[in-house]
Design an enzyme around this catalytic site. Structure first.
Site, mmCIF file in Angstrom:
data_model
loop_
_atom_site.group_PDB
_atom_site.id
_atom_site.type_symbol
_atom_site.label_atom_id
_atom_site.label_comp_id
_atom_site.label_asym_id
_atom_site.label_seq_id
_atom_site.Cartn_x
_atom_site.Cartn_y
_atom_site.Cartn_z
ATOM 1 N N ASP A 60 59.251 68.437 72.310
ATOM 2 C CA ASP A 60 58.578 69.580 72.782
ATOM 3 C C ASP A 60 58.829 69.217 74.393
ATOM 4 O O ASP A 60 59.231 68.411 74.795
ATOM 5 C CB ASP A 60 56.915 69.578 72.319
ATOM 6 C CG ASP A 60 56.508 70.763 73.065
ATOM 7 O OD1 ASP A 60 56.551 71.828 72.972
ATOM 8 O OD2 ASP A 60 55.232 70.344 73.508
ATOM 9 N N ASP A 109 56.644 71.406 77.234
ATOM 10 C CA ASP A 109 55.344 71.266 77.998
ATOM 11 C C ASP A 109 54.201 70.546 77.288
ATOM 12 O O ASP A 109 53.945 70.639 76.264
ATOM 13 C CB ASP A 109 54.873 72.832 78.379
ATOM 14 C CG ASP A 109 55.773 73.650 79.131
ATOM 15 O OD1 ASP A 109 56.177 73.266 80.223
ATOM 16 O OD2 ASP A 109 56.073 74.822 78.613
ATOM 17 N N ASP A 119 53.006 67.350 71.502
ATOM 18 C CA ASP A 119 51.413 67.107 71.927
ATOM 19 C C ASP A 119 50.583 67.987 71.062
ATOM 20 O O ASP A 119 49.310 68.133 71.504
ATOM 21 C CB ASP A 119 51.254 67.446 73.402
ATOM 22 C CG ASP A 119 51.538 68.821 74.033
ATOM 23 O OD1 ASP A 119 52.314 69.153 73.605
ATOM 24 O OD2 ASP A 119 50.497 69.196 74.804
#
Length: 231
Positions: A13, A15, A171
């Site tokens: 991922d 951001d 995240d």
């Protein structure tokens, strides 16, 4: 005894996993609020929802507006963000050395993000990743986006790797859901963005990792079966 090696293929991922982009998003919302004579939101207010996307960030900045009205602000938000992208964002601690370690071991890595692809591609030259990142799939690259597994499967296919030989690092719970649905191993990046009520222990990632510094060590990654043709 054979020394531990990194996975041969890793997808990340963007951001909240590789890039701490929250300060850029604060600047974009601050500009929008200032144009309307309103006070800025703080980094502490916005940071937890960054991985949830533009609409979630606009909900923090404009909580009084109905969803339909906030939807109408998305183009302005993205335009303002594009104008300042990378000015305040930084890599999370340990990310640069982690990527160097992957490269040194001959692993290939790429990015699968829900950020629009044209914005994600602006990040690559800023971080000198344009010749290192093997694949980039954005949230608008395909008909589906995470938590659907299609973006992960498509990225693995472009890398010439089967899903069981790839690991995905993210995240947000949607990252782990997408990885599991794609048949990939997963790592929950606990250093990223999440709400206070989010509980990564319930996400069922293969591994939960506190910081990217830990991932500079091959032994901290999930183990994988040998890839066809490997030694």
């Amino acid at each position: 005894m054979t020394a531990a090696r990194f996975p041969r293929a890793v997808l990340f991922d963007l951001d909240g996993t590789l890039l701490d982009s929250a300060p850029d998003f604060v600047a974009a919302t601050t500009a929008m609020l200032a144009a309307r004579g309103r006070a800025a939101v703080s980094l502490e207010q916005l940071r937890p929802v960054v991985s949830k996307g533009a609409r979630a960030m606009l909900a923090v900045a404009f909580p009084e507006l109905p969803d339909t009205a906030r939807d109408g602000l998305v183009p302005e938000f993205l335009q303002r963000y594009e104008g300042l992208i990378g000015q305040h964002a930084v890599l999370f601690d340990g990310v640069a050395d982690m990527l160097d370690a992957l490269d040194a071991d001959g692993a290939r890595w790429g990015i699968v993000t829900n950020k629009p692809e044209y914005l994600a591609r602006l990040i690559l030259p800023q971080q000198h990743w344009q010749d290192r990142c093997a694949v980039l799939v954005g949230g608008d690259s395909l008909p589906q986006r995470k938590p659907h597994p299609l973006p992960l499967l498509h990225a693995a296919q472009l890398m010439g790797v089967s899903a069981p030989h790839c690991v995905y690092v993210g995240d947000d719970e949607r990252d782990i859901i997408a990885a599991r649905a794609a048949g990939m191993r997963s790592i929950a990046a606990l250093w990223g963005y999440r709400l206070a009520e989010d509980d990564p222990a319930t996400w069922q990632a293969d591994t939960n990792v506190e910081d990217a510094v830990s991932l500079q060590q091959a032994s901290q990654w999930p183990t994988f079966p040998a890839m066809p043709g490997s030694i």
